[in-house]
Every structure is written in C-alpha cells, then in structure tokens.
Design an enzyme around this catalytic site. Structure first.
Site, mmCIF file in Angstrom:
data_model
loop_
_atom_site.group_PDB
_atom_site.id
_atom_site.type_symbol
_atom_site.label_atom_id
_atom_site.label_comp_id
_atom_site.label_asym_id
_atom_site.label_seq_id
_atom_site.Cartn_x
_atom_site.Cartn_y
_atom_site.Cartn_z
ATOM 1 N N GLU A 426 32.197 37.881 41.558
ATOM 2 C CA GLU A 426 31.728 38.978 40.730
ATOM 3 C C GLU A 426 30.688 38.449 39.747
ATOM 4 O O GLU A 426 30.892 37.425 39.102
ATOM 5 C CB GLU A 426 32.926 39.585 39.969
ATOM 6 C CG GLU A 426 32.555 40.527 38.840
ATOM 7 C CD GLU A 426 32.122 41.912 39.312
ATOM 8 O OE1 GLU A 426 32.117 42.129 40.538
ATOM 9 O OE2 GLU A 426 31.806 42.746 38.460
ATOM 10 N N ASP A 499 36.676 36.081 37.093
ATOM 11 C CA ASP A 499 37.084 35.513 35.801
ATOM 12 C C ASP A 499 38.576 35.694 35.566
ATOM 13 O O ASP A 499 39.207 36.570 36.143
ATOM 14 C CB ASP A 499 36.315 36.201 34.659
ATOM 15 C CG ASP A 499 34.844 35.815 34.694
ATOM 16 O OD1 ASP A 499 34.526 34.793 35.342
ATOM 17 O OD2 ASP A 499 34.031 36.540 34.093
ATOM 18 N N ASP A 501 39.915 36.931 33.089
ATOM 19 C CA ASP A 501 40.166 37.952 32.053
ATOM 20 C C ASP A 501 40.520 39.305 32.675
ATOM 21 O O ASP A 501 40.711 39.412 33.883
ATOM 22 C CB ASP A 501 38.945 38.076 31.138
ATOM 23 C CG ASP A 501 37.696 38.466 31.936
ATOM 24 O OD1 ASP A 501 37.834 38.786 33.136
ATOM 25 O OD2 ASP A 501 36.595 38.449 31.349
ATOM 26 N N ASP A 503 38.730 42.064 33.128
ATOM 27 C CA ASP A 503 37.767 42.574 34.107
ATOM 28 C C ASP A 503 37.925 41.863 35.442
ATOM 29 O O ASP A 503 37.850 42.478 36.501
ATOM 30 C CB ASP A 503 36.335 42.381 33.597
ATOM 31 C CG ASP A 503 36.031 43.335 32.446
ATOM 32 O OD1 ASP A 503 36.788 44.315 32.284
ATOM 33 O OD2 ASP A 503 35.050 43.079 31.711
#
Ligand code: 0RA
Length: 637
Positions: A426, A499, A501, A503
């Site tokens: 991404e 990632d 996190d 998202d």
C-alpha cells in the site's frame, strides 16, 4: 505352547505399531504443531461422540487441567473391560495399545476413518507422556495407566460406582509436540460445531488453568437449525431456516438453509460424520444441483423467468444463502487433496431427492417467501451478466494493449511460479522502497493505489471493474470466483505488506476479505502471507538490530546487556520510513524476515469474522471491536 508363541509375536507387533506412531507422528495426526496437538482431543472425544450417536451418551465434559493435560468424561456405557477373545487381554487395553488403522474394533456403526480422524485412542496414548483411563461399569470403577503408549499398571478395580461412563486423562508428550499449550478458543469453536451437529448432546468445556476457572456448556436442541441461526445472527434473514431430513440404507442426511437480504456471498458448510468436508463432495453437489433445479422449475412455472430468458445458474441461487448439509453414513469415502471430499455416490441422489421433494412444496406453500428468494436470485443473475460484460471489456482491452500485466507491477525475472513471490504494497513511497530493495530475480512488487472496494458489500461485477483490485487480479493471473484457476497462479507466495497502524490493518483486512471471498483456494492452499515489518530499530555503537514488538525490544536490552541511555531506538511509523536496504533486510529477505502464513483453521469462524468486520450491520462490528480492541495487533484469521 503354540498359543504362547503367538501371543508373544502379536505383542511385539503391538510395540512396533505404537513405536511407528512415535517415530512418524505426522502420518497419524497430520502434524506435531498446535494443530496436531488439538487433534488429540478430537480423537479421544470422537469415541465419546460415537457412543452418543449410538444413543447411549448424552453428555461429554472436557477439562483442560492446570498442567495442560486433558480429561474427557462421557456418560456412555463405558469401554468394555472383559478379556478380548483374540488378544487375551482386557478390551479397554486393546483399544489403547493396539493400532487400529482407523478401523472399527467392535463392528459398531459410524466409526469414522476419514481425514485425520478415526485413528483412535491408541495413537493419542502413544503420543502422551501418560494416559489414565477409568471405566465406570457394572458398579465398579476400573483403572489403567499407560506411559508413552506402554502399559504401566494392569487393569485394576479401584472403587465402586452407580453410574456408567468413561474418563480419560492424558498429557501430550513434550518430546513429540512443538507446544502442549491448548487454546481454549480453538477447542470451544470445534465443540460448538460438534454440539450443533449432534442435536441434544451436551458438551462442557472447562479450563482449569486460569486463577478463576472458565466453563462453557454447549447444547442445542435445534441442532443445525441453531447452527444456521448462529451463523446468520449478524445478517438479515429473509425467512426462518428451512430444515429437511432424509434416510436411506442406513445413511442419514440433514439440511438447514436460510437466505439473507444483505449478503452477496454463499456460506455453505458440509459435513460427513461430523467431519468438515472442506472440499465438498457428493452431498454438496446433490444439494447444489437440486436447489438450482427446484428454483428454476418454480420460476418457470409461475412465469417469473420468461420464456425467452435464460435459466438461473448455481451461483445465482446461492447468493446470500447460508446452509449446513450434514450426512452420517456407515462407510464414508474421503477423497481429494486433503481427504475432505466425500466420495460416496449414493449420497448425492439421497440429498437430491430430499431437496427436490421438500423444497418444491415449501415454495408452493410459501409463495411470498418464494418470491423474495427468487427476486434475490434474479438480481444476482443480472449482476453476473453485467460482470461478464465488464470482463469481456477487460479482455478486449488487453488484446489491444498487447500486455495483460498492470503497468505499476514491477515483475520478477524468474518464470517458475513456485519460486516467485509478489509483495502487494500500500502506498507509493513504500512501493518505491520495495522496488529498489527487492531481489528482482524472484520478487515482484505491486503497489496499490485508488479506492479499495469492500467486497463484502458488493457484487462480482463491481469487483471486476474496481481500479484497485483489477491489477491484483491480472497480476496474480488466476481470475476470480467461478473462473478462478489456480494453475494460472503466477506467484506461489502472495505477501501483503502494509503498515503496522490502523490504516494498514484496514487494507490488510480488505485484501484478506477479497482473497477469502473471491480467491478462496489461495487461502486454502496457504499461498497468502502477511509481512511483518519491525516496529523498532535499536542502534548501539555500530551494531543495529530490529525488534518486531515491545516484548522483543525488552528482550534485546536484556540479552545484549545494553542500557537504554547508550542506544538510539527508532520507532517506525510506516514502511515508507525505511530505506530500501532496511526494508530488504527486515521484511523482504527470506533469510531474515518474519512472514505469517494466513491459515484457515475454522471456516465457520472466518466467515463470521469477515461478516462482522466488513458486513452491513454496524452494531456487531462495534461490539467486536470493543471486545477485541486490546488484541488487534494479533488479529489472526
Ligand atoms: C463398544 C461397546 C461398548 C461401549 C463402547 C464401545 C464405548 C467406547 C467408548 C470410548 C469412549 N467412550 C466409550 N463408551 C463406550 C459397550 C458394549 C455393551 O455395554 O454392551
């Protein structure tokens, strides 16, 4: 004299039998991983379930003891203790010390020998540090102890009782298993399934390991009807579950089904003798053929499909359908790659006949329900037609452009798919680092951009046209849904790199939902992986090391004897913060990286998680997130 020699010989054979189990445990229980460990419990419990199927047992209690030993108690007739006519030792000892290649030892019905199951108590005994069996029978309590499959005490009477049943305690052998830590949730999921599949049976799971023991009682008077209701509890059903049974020549079939308004996928699970038949088989084929025919015939009869219109296809009539097909038969034949495909041909006709007769009259008697079901099927059929057009468009385009691969794909040079990996990344900056850092011989990079589609809320036509998914589909080469062809897969490792996190978790879940719903065999065959980028870089003088979580960070300080003040600790917020060399070293290099393979232990639970996380209803999602928010970093499918 003759007799004696013979006895000795068979004794030697016995030892060799169980020695073989200890030498090659994988052959008998699949693996020595956590999965194999849990199979031990299912094996022992299987015998109690048989006793329940025979009509003599109503309750099974499983206790995880403090030391990770397991106790399985049933209230059946108790394993026979009399001297076995051929072996000359108590039958209960025969059962626990002689390898029965999944066969029946007493000609009882329904002994299952499929998949990894049915190998029996002797295999579990061979793989246990110790096993203690207590039989409650004829007013007495009998007891025998074994260690690693060998008898250590003869069968003794240790007390009196006014109940009957069998109690087995075993401690899995640490020499054999990678871990002996049982997972309460894994056992609970399987026991819930067993309680649904065996109407009226009570299964109690008790975990003695926590400070305050946990206990759960499972009992469903509704059987597989309750199962369907349970699976649909976060969906919007169009009608009450429909339930049919049938019987022929000692084989039984049970079907429960329900259509949902807001689901575009099918959720059909089939079982043979309580074993999940993930690869389907004759019972599933019979079911699919019959519902397609019944719905088409009804639609024709009432002119819901006009004369000049085409019939509904199987996939149209299964959209939004939740169903359980459970058959119980004397001699199941398990076929297929993973031995989870039912082969008995007579079952197909049995299921077809049950559905043909009963589903047809159901539709006749419930015309308004018939109408909403058919409206749903017709909507699906139209969407499929739109998808076909979208697909043809894609094909034509690709002919014109002369290349089928997406422009952003940085492909590898190796052509053998079994050696190739693709990283789905991404974000453009991470994609850039990945392209520079990779080993281009066998690693391809596909950066994703654009708006990701939630496939749980869309039909197949939207999927083909989605700007973010289309490159994934073309890069992998397999197509999707009914067109899916695994032989065209261009990379055997598909690695999602996002990632650490929120998202990143979102994109991971969306991609996994897509793979699960539209490219299921990829997940089933273990081609899907999740990259694990590190969370920290710790620099101490010239030395640099990476930590993948907080625990590892603490461990590094401890093991190296470093003081925090002497180190620089960098916390990575995203993949984009790593330069190409760091990304290669920590996340992409097969020699040093950590990647998680996405495994499907429990198809029912997986469906549930995707429905909850990605489906229409908001409440269950809130509930789920509130319950599990603290564990999200370990969210495993
Ligand atoms: C065969 C015959 C009989 C009981 C069983 C098997 C039996 C086996 C297991 C294994 C775990 N629990 C079990 N419960 C029962 C009884 C035959 C008779 O009483 O006549």
């Amino acid at each position: 004299m003759q007799e004696n020699i013979k006895y000795d010989e068979s004794n030697i054979q016995v030892l060799e039998g169980l020695e073989a189990v200890r030498k090659r445990p994988g052959m008998y229980i699949g693996s020595t991983s956590s999965r194999g460990l849990h199979h031990l419990v299912y094996e022992i419990m299987d015998n109690s379930i048989d006793e329940a199927l025979a009509g003599y047992c109503t309750k099974i209690t499983i206790i995880i003891n403090k030391d990770n030993s397991i106790t399985n108690i049933d209230n059946g007739r108790g394993i026979p203790v009399g001297i076995h006519p051929q072996m000359g030792i108590p039958t209960v000892e025969v059962v626990h010390t002689i390898l029965h290649a999944g066969g029946k030892f007493d000609g009882k019905g329904y002994k299952v020998s499929g998949g990894l199951h049915g190998v029996g108590a002797s295999v579990v005994n061979a793989l246990s540090e110790y096993m203690i069996v207590e039989v409650f029978r004829d007013g007495k309590i009998y007891r025998q102890r074994y260690e690693r499959g060998k008898v250590v005490t003869g069968l003794e009477v240790v007390g009196q009782t006014d109940v009957t049943g069998t109690k087995t305690t075993f401690l899995p052998d640490r020499e054999i298993f990678e871990t002996i830590e049982f997972d309460y949730e894994v056992l609970l999921a399987r026991f819930r399934e067993l309680a649904f599949l065996n109407k009226g049976l009570t299964i109690v799971l008790r975990d003695e390991r926590p400070e305050v023991p946990v206990e759960k009682e499972l009992h469903y008077e509704g059987g597989i009807v309750s199962f369907v209701e349970y699976m649909d509890r976060n969906k919007s059903p169009l009608h009450d579950p429909i339930y049919y049974t049938g019987e022929k020549d000692g084989s039984f079939v049970e079907i429960a089904m329900q259509y949902n308004k807001d689901s575009y996928v099918e959720n059909i699970h089939s079982y043979a003798n309580n074993i999940s038949t993930a690869e389907g088989g004759t019972h599933l084929t019979g079911f699919k053929t019959a519902i397609t025919k019944v719905l088409n015939d009804y639609a024709r009869k009432y002119n819901i499909i006009k004369e000049n219109e085409k019939n509904l296809l199987g996939e149209d009539v299964r959209e939004g359908l939740t169903a359980i097909i459970s058959v119980k038969l004397p001699e199941p034949q398990f076929e297929g790659q993973t031995k989870t495909k039912l082969g008995n041909s007579e079952i197909r006709t049995l299921v077809e006949n049950v559905i043909s007769e009963k589903f047809e009259s159901y539709l006749e008697e419930n015309p308004s329900i018939a109408r909403v079901i058919l409206d749903k099927c017709l909507a699906s059929s139209r969407a499929r037609e739109a998808a076909r057009k979208a697909r043809e468009l894609t094909r034509r385009k690709s002919v014109l452009e002369s290349t089928t691969l997406p422009g952003k794909l940085a492909d590898c040079t190796e052509k053998d798919p079994s050696l190739c990996e693709i990283f789905i990344v991404e974000g453009d900056s991470a994609g850039g680092s990945a392209k520079q850092g990779r080993d281009r011989r066998f690693q391809a990079i596909l950066p994703l951009w654009g708006k990701m589609l939630n496939v749980e809320k869309s039909r197949v036509d939207k999927v083909y046209g989605n700007e973010k998914l289309a490159p994934v589909i073309t890069a992998l080469g397999t197509s999707i849904s009914d067109d899916f062809d695994i032989s065209k897969l261009r990379y055997h490792k598909i690695i999602i790199m996002a990632d650490a996190d929120v998202d990143g978790a979102h994109i991971r879940t969306l991609l996994l939902t897509f793979f699960y719903r539209y490219m299921y065999p990829l997940v089933e065959n273990g081609h899907v992986y999740i990259a694990q980028p590190p969370l920290y870089k710790i620099a101490h003088g010239k030395e640099e090391v990476y930590a993948y979580d907080d625990r590892e960070l603490a461990k590094i300080f401890e093991e190296k004897g470093w003081k925090k003040a002497d180190c620089t600790v960098q916390r990575y917020k995203g993949l984009g913060e790593m330069n190409p060399e760091q990304l290669w070293e920590t996340t992409m290099n097969p020699e040093t990286r950590v990647i998680l393979r996405v495994e499907l232990e429990d198809a029912v639970a997986a469906d549930e998680i995707f429905t909850v996380l990605m489906g229409e209803k908001v409440e269950p999602r809130k509930e789920f997130i509130q319950t599990y928010a603290k564990n999200v970093r370990n969210l495993d499918i």
